[in-house]
Every structure is written in structure tokens, then in C-alpha cells.
Scaffold this motif. Structure first.
Motif, PDB file in Angstrom:
ATOM      1  N   THR A 178     -18.609  11.545  23.862  1.00 47.08           N
ATOM      2  CA  THR A 178     -18.744  12.981  24.084  1.00 47.08           C
ATOM      3  C   THR A 178     -19.885  13.245  25.069  1.00 47.08           C
ATOM      4  N   LEU A 179     -21.018  12.601  24.829  1.00 48.68           N
ATOM      5  CA  LEU A 179     -22.178  12.793  25.713  1.00 48.68           C
ATOM      6  C   LEU A 179     -21.928  12.217  27.108  1.00 48.68           C
TER       7      LEU A 179
ATOM      8  N   ILE B 196     -29.597  15.551  28.115  1.00 49.92           N
ATOM      9  CA  ILE B 196     -28.604  14.603  27.588  1.00 49.92           C
ATOM     10  C   ILE B 196     -29.275  13.261  27.281  1.00 49.92           C
TER      11      ILE B 196
ATOM     12  N   HIS C 145     -13.000  13.021  27.565  1.00 52.16           N
ATOM     13  CA  HIS C 145     -12.869  14.019  26.496  1.00 52.16           C
ATOM     14  C   HIS C 145     -11.410  14.159  26.044  1.00 52.16           C
TER      15      HIS C 145
ATOM     16  N   CYS D  99     -10.169  13.956  18.478  1.00 47.92           N
ATOM     17  CA  CYS D  99      -9.860  15.365  18.201  1.00 47.92           C
ATOM     18  C   CYS D  99      -8.966  15.983  19.281  1.00 47.92           C
ATOM     19  N   MET D 100      -8.807  15.276  20.398  1.00 50.16           N
ATOM     20  CA  MET D 100      -7.927  15.783  21.471  1.00 50.16           C
ATOM     21  C   MET D 100      -6.628  14.954  21.459  1.00 50.16           C
TER      22      MET D 100
ATOM     23  N   CYS E 168     -18.865  14.262  15.049  1.00 47.39           N
ATOM     24  CA  CYS E 168     -19.262  12.939  15.561  1.00 47.39           C
ATOM     25  C   CYS E 168     -20.719  12.915  16.014  1.00 47.39           C
ATOM     26  N   MET E 169     -21.357  14.086  16.072  1.00 41.81           N
ATOM     27  CA  MET E 169     -22.771  14.137  16.446  1.00 41.81           C
ATOM     28  C   MET E 169     -23.591  14.455  15.190  1.00 41.81           C
TER      29      MET E 169
ATOM     30  N   LEU F 107     -10.440  11.616  23.309  1.00 45.47           N
ATOM     31  CA  LEU F 107     -11.132  11.677  22.012  1.00 45.47           C
ATOM     32  C   LEU F 107     -10.149  11.911  20.857  1.00 45.47           C
TER      33      LEU F 107
ATOM     34  N   GLN G 275      -6.097  22.454  29.901  1.00 44.27           N
ATOM     35  CA  GLN G 275      -6.240  21.616  28.699  1.00 44.27           C
ATOM     36  C   GLN G 275      -6.037  22.453  27.442  1.00 44.27           C
ATOM     37  N   VAL G 276      -6.579  23.679  27.478  1.00 46.32           N
ATOM     38  CA  VAL G 276      -6.430  24.589  26.338  1.00 46.32           C
ATOM     39  C   VAL G 276      -4.957  24.923  26.120  1.00 46.32           C
TER      40      VAL G 276
ATOM     41  N   GLU H 248     -17.584   7.802  19.279  1.00 40.94           N
ATOM     42  CA  GLU H 248     -17.267   9.182  19.663  1.00 40.94           C
ATOM     43  C   GLU H 248     -18.473   9.969  20.158  1.00 40.94           C
ATOM     44  N   ALA H 249     -19.626   9.761  19.534  1.00 42.12           N
ATOM     45  CA  ALA H 249     -20.809  10.541  19.899  1.00 42.12           C
ATOM     46  C   ALA H 249     -21.198  10.254  21.347  1.00 42.12           C
ATOM     47  N   LEU H 250     -21.293   8.975  21.676  1.00 40.14           N
ATOM     48  CA  LEU H 250     -21.701   8.608  23.029  1.00 40.14           C
ATOM     49  C   LEU H 250     -20.620   8.977  24.050  1.00 40.14           C
TER      50      LEU H 250
ATOM     51  N   TYR I 270     -14.811  12.703  33.537  1.00 43.49           N
ATOM     52  CA  TYR I 270     -15.264  13.315  32.280  1.00 43.49           C
ATOM     53  C   TYR I 270     -14.078  13.895  31.521  1.00 43.49           C
TER      54      TYR I 270
ATOM     55  N   LEU J 252      -3.121  22.002  24.572  1.00 47.47           N
ATOM     56  CA  LEU J 252      -3.371  21.962  23.120  1.00 47.47           C
ATOM     57  C   LEU J 252      -2.487  22.958  22.395  1.00 47.47           C
TER      58      LEU J 252
ATOM     59  N   LEU K  75     -13.874  21.576  24.071  1.00 48.93           N
ATOM     60  CA  LEU K  75     -13.536  22.222  25.347  1.00 48.93           C
ATOM     61  C   LEU K  75     -14.423  23.442  25.618  1.00 48.93           C
TER      62      LEU K  75
ATOM     63  N   GLU L 150     -12.197  21.159  16.160  1.00 43.06           N
ATOM     64  CA  GLU L 150     -12.973  20.254  17.011  1.00 43.06           C
ATOM     65  C   GLU L 150     -12.505  20.226  18.463  1.00 43.06           C
ATOM     66  N   ALA L 151     -11.191  20.263  18.663  1.00 40.38           N
ATOM     67  CA  ALA L 151     -10.675  20.154  20.032  1.00 40.38           C
ATOM     68  C   ALA L 151     -11.165  21.323  20.870  1.00 40.38           C
ATOM     69  N   LEU L 152     -10.982  22.533  20.336  1.00 39.83           N
ATOM     70  CA  LEU L 152     -11.374  23.713  21.101  1.00 39.83           C
ATOM     71  C   LEU L 152     -12.895  23.796  21.240  1.00 39.83           C
TER      72      LEU L 152
ATOM     73  N   LEU M  63     -29.761  10.119  19.025  1.00 44.00           N
ATOM     74  CA  LEU M  63     -28.706   9.344  18.353  1.00 44.00           C
ATOM     75  C   LEU M  63     -29.188   7.939  18.028  1.00 44.00           C
TER      76      LEU M  63
END
Lengths: 291, 291
Positions: free
Chosen positions: A110-111, B152, A82, A87-88, B87-88, A85, A155-156, A106-108, A78, A159, B111, B106-108, B159
Motif C-alpha cells: 500500500t505504501l 511515507i 493497488h 481488497c481490490m 493492513c496498516m 491488493l 477503477q471505482v 499488504e502494508a508495504l 502504483y 469496482l 482508492l 477497504e477497496a473504496l 511499521l
């Protein structure tokens, strides 16, 4: 060429992941496809193999640890989805294939990441082979390592360091969390699941810390000296993104030396376990890996 | 005006959420801010209050259920943050304030969602007041309800329905998962945590199903007849997005009638619990709520 430990547990892990995250014929089948695309993509299975081996070294039957080994691999997967993505890290490729969001959107994606993280705990909590107290101790430790105080914290920090020159201290702290925490979860988690004593836990922690840092330094080196085809991803991407890495901090030669020293420390920690030979071999293999 | 149940447990839940997700003074402090922004935003706390009340009705001391109540609220909160992402659903506002990614990026926000989901399990697994077997049963049920086979799964179906005219069956199935699953997690989870028998679990499930569907129909109605200021969000957004809702499926009058019938079913299920008065009052209050 792969390490004995990865070969030994590899097939069992693949089969379990396949069974624990089945392809369902339902209205939500898209999410099962998206999860399986990244979960069953030929990863090294380093973390689950380590969890199973430490469980064995502390007296358990490795098969009983499979739900936790697979849960940990789901968490690792996971985080990669993420991380890729837009945005990352905005990566289009992962292990030589299109990244999850490039295939599923992107939507799927993320999910799918959410689903894998959630399913990891579902699977660990559904296990029946290990007494509840030990299962809870292991799952709790894994949760701690993967959360804000562990991997997500890393990860934070990653960034926050983007586009900046990190100090050595910042870089080490970030890596200890972002890469190191899940390797610690694997090694220590295996011990906790077996109800091992504090000494074993401490040795597992030492092994994980040394291997984790060596692993990351090797990763940074491979981005400079590695072969794109063998790696399954573009090389030189860190330099292109002006990312602070151990190579940019220390230079190539010092990195090689650090990997050697860390590998020696891992070998020493592994030596305290009766029958820790496969751990030793794994540490040496990781130090010289080309992918 | 709020329901007695929400008032009774509200302060305890707020204090626990604040304590279980503290503001840490560390290099990763940004993620703690982002999580707390959405977690401590004055939500109704419907799910945690229901979990605590069912735990009490099945013989437990509500305070002991707080880690599970708060874990469930963290899961609910993470799903809202990810749902609002560009994206959602791409929503800029939530409960009258900017949505998480509009404030933290978005990134944060991605996360922060991950961190809340992860922390939910950490908190549930760290609890010490309830025997491990019951804790595992409750956490496992919550995990099942929030994952691919629950919430989920519903988000994925939502979606897939975007821009299409859903059949009544598809709409009902989607809502049963997307909104219903976490309400079921609250009601049934509280019973499982208390070690309640199958009859109690079945009654809790009936109550959750009726309240969950009524809740969603009311939501759809409020988007048409509600007051934007009281609601804390724009009205008419469903129609604007050509979203299939219960109002578009049945019309306003039939929606009101369905809410009445569902509320009667909820009241009946609650009547089987000695001292279920607050559950009855809550169902009636939800049926007529204006926000």
C-alpha cells in the motif's frame, strides 16, 4: 518482437527509472525495494515511449521529456500495485512474477503505491529542462487524467460493475477512464510539454482514444485466446470471475473487427504528424500483440 | 477553545476544500462521497493554516495560498485513511467517527486515499494566482516532504518498529518524518510560495521542527492522561498495542518538560518574524491542547 518505438526509447526509460527511484541505504530501504520491484519489472513502457514520441513530433528533444515519461510510468505502476491488493482485484501474479503484496506484504505494498504516486509528481516538479509553464501544463494534465476524473474514476466504476452485467455504454465509459486516461495523458501530455497547438493536441487525443480502446479489447481477447506462458499470467481469469469484458459483450469475431477499425483510426490520426511512421507501426503492433 | 490562527483561516479553508473536492453527480459519485467523508470531518486544519500564515508573514495575500493549503490538507487526509486500513494500523475510529474503510469498505477507502493524494497535486498545479516558478518550488517541496524521503518514509519506519522497543534516536527520526515532515511542508512551503529569502525559510524550519515534535509528544501524553470523549478516540491504545511512545521512553514528567522547552524554541523562531504573534500563540495553545 517489439515495436520500434518501444525499442528506441526503452533503454533510456529503464536507466532513468533506475536513477529517479534509486535503492537507498537507509532505515526506510524496504520501501525502495518494494517500489523498485514493481517499477523495474520489464514492463512494455508504452506510456512513457508515447509521451516522448509526441514530444519529439511536436519539436522537442525526447531526452528532456524523460522526467514526465518516468513520472507517468510511476503512476501506472502504483495503480497496478493497488489494483492487485486483496481488497481490490486480489491478484497473486503480475507479469509472471508474484504481485507486490505477495512479496512485501499488504502494508508495504500500500505504501509503495503511495510512494510511487507521490514520487511521480516530485520527479516532474524537479525537472529543469522545460520552461515552468509548459512543465506545469503537462503535469496538470497528467494529474487530471490519473485522478477521480480519470483513471481512479475508472477503477471505482470497475469496482461498482463487479458481479454485474455491464451495458456496452458502461463498459466503454469505464475503459475510457481506467485504461484510456493514462494513454491520453501520454499522448496529449507530450504535446503540451512541447507547447504544441490545439490541432496537434486533438490528433494526439484521437490517436490515444483509438489505441487505448484497441489495447483493452486485445487484452480481453488475450485472456481467452492467449498463451499463459507468453502472457505471464493465467488466462481465462475474466470468465472465471464472471467479469464483463468486450469478449463477453461482443464475441471474439466482432472484437477482432473492432480492433481493426480502431487501428485504422489510430493510423489516420498519426498520419497527420510529419514523421508519424513509428506511431503507425506501434498501433499495428499493439493490435496483433500476444502479450 | 481554539487558537486565533486556526479560527482566522478556518472558514476559508473549509469553504475551499468543499469547492475543490465537490460532490459530483456521476457514475463515480461513491469516491467523491468517500473522499469528502474524511476531508470534511472537522479536522483542526493546522497545516493549511500554518502555510497561509507563513505566506502572509513573507508578504503574500493568504487567499492566494489556498490551493496549496488545501492540497496539503488533502495529503494529510489521504495518509490518515491509508494509516487506518486493516493492513496498516487497523483503526476503526478517527476523530470520534468510524474510519473511512468501516463506512466505505477497504477497496473504496484505498482508492479514496489515492484520489486525495492525486487531487492535491491537481489543485496545486491548477492554481493561477502565484507565478509558476514559485508554485513549482512550493509544490516540489511539499512533494518531497510527503514522499519516501518524508512522511511515507516515516510510516515505513513506524511499521518496522512495530512490536519492537525503539531507541530514542529511532523514535525521534521516525516522528521527524511521519509527523514532522508535513508540518515542515506547511511552514517552509508558505515561505517558498512567497519567494522568501533563506533566513525566513530557516526560521520557518526551526518553528516547524519544534512545534512538530511538541505536537507528537503531546499526542502521546494525551493517550495516557487525556479524556476519550474530548479526544474523540479511545485512550490507552498505545499501551495496549505496546507501542513505543515518548511517554514510554521518557515518562510523563520528562515529556511535559520537553514540550515546554520545544515550545520556547518555537516561540523564539516565531519572534524573528514581524507580526509573528499568532504563531507564538499557536505554539503555546498546541502545547496545552486537550484534543
Amino acid at each position: 518482437m517489439s515495436a520500434d518505438l518501444l525499442t528506441r526509447y526503452g533503454d533510456g526509460i529503464e536507466a532513468s527509472l533506475d536513477r529517479l527511484f534509486p535503492m537507498e541505504a537507509c532505515r526506510q530501504s524496504a520501501i525502495f525495494s518494494a517500489c523498485r520491484y514493481s517499477l523495474l519489472d520489464g514492463g512494455k513502457r508504452l506510456r512513457p515511449a508515447l509521451l516522448m514520441e509526441f514530444y519529439r513530433l511536436c519539436g522537442g528533444n525526447p531526452v528532456d521529456a524523460l522526467p514526465f515519461a518516468c513520472g507517468l510510468e510511476m503512476i501506472h505502476t502504483y495503480s497496478l500495485i493497488h489494483d492487485d491488493l486483496p481488497c481490490m482485484d486480489d491478484d497473486d501474479y503480475r507479469r509472471g512474477r508474484l504481485s507486490n503484496h505477495k512479496v512485501y506484504g499488504e502494508a508495504l505494498a500500500t505504501l509503495a503505491g503511495d510512494a510511487l504516486l507521490n514520487r511521480a509528481f516530485e520527479v516532474m516538479l524537479e525537472q529543469t529542462a522545460v520552461p515552468s509553464e509548459r512543465a506545469v501544463a503537462c503535469a496538470r494534465y497528467i494529474a487530471r487524467c490519473s485522478g477521480v476524473y480519470g483513471m481512479i474514476g475508472g477503477q471505482v466504476q470497475d469496482l461498482a460493475l463487479e458481479g454485474k452485467t455491464a451495458s456496452e455504454e458502461e463498459q466503454l465509459e469505464m475503459i475510457a477512464l481506467k485504461t484510456g486516461a493514462l494513454l491520453r495523458a501520454a499522448c496529449v501530455g507530450g504535446c503540451l510539454l512541447a507547447g504544441a497547438d490545439e490541432t496537434a493536441v486533438a490528433r494526439a487525443e484521437q490517436y490515444a482514444q483509438a489505441v487505448g480502446l484497441a489495447f483493452q479489447i486485445r487484452d480481453d481477447l488475450l485472456d481467452v485466446i492467449g498463451d499463459a506462458k507468453t502472457l505471464g499470467k493465467q488466462t481465462g481469469s475474466d470468465a472465471q470471475k464472471e467479469k464483463c469484458t468486450f469478449v463477453s459483450l461482443y464475441g471474439k469475431e466482432a472484437c477482432e473487427k473492432k480492433i481493426d477499425a480502431l487501428t485504422r483510426a489510430a493510423v489516420e490520426a498519426a498520419g497527420h504528424f510529419t514523421d508519424g511512421q513509428a506511431l503507425i507501426e506501434l498501433a499495428c503492433w499493439l493490435a496483433g500483440r500476444d502479450h
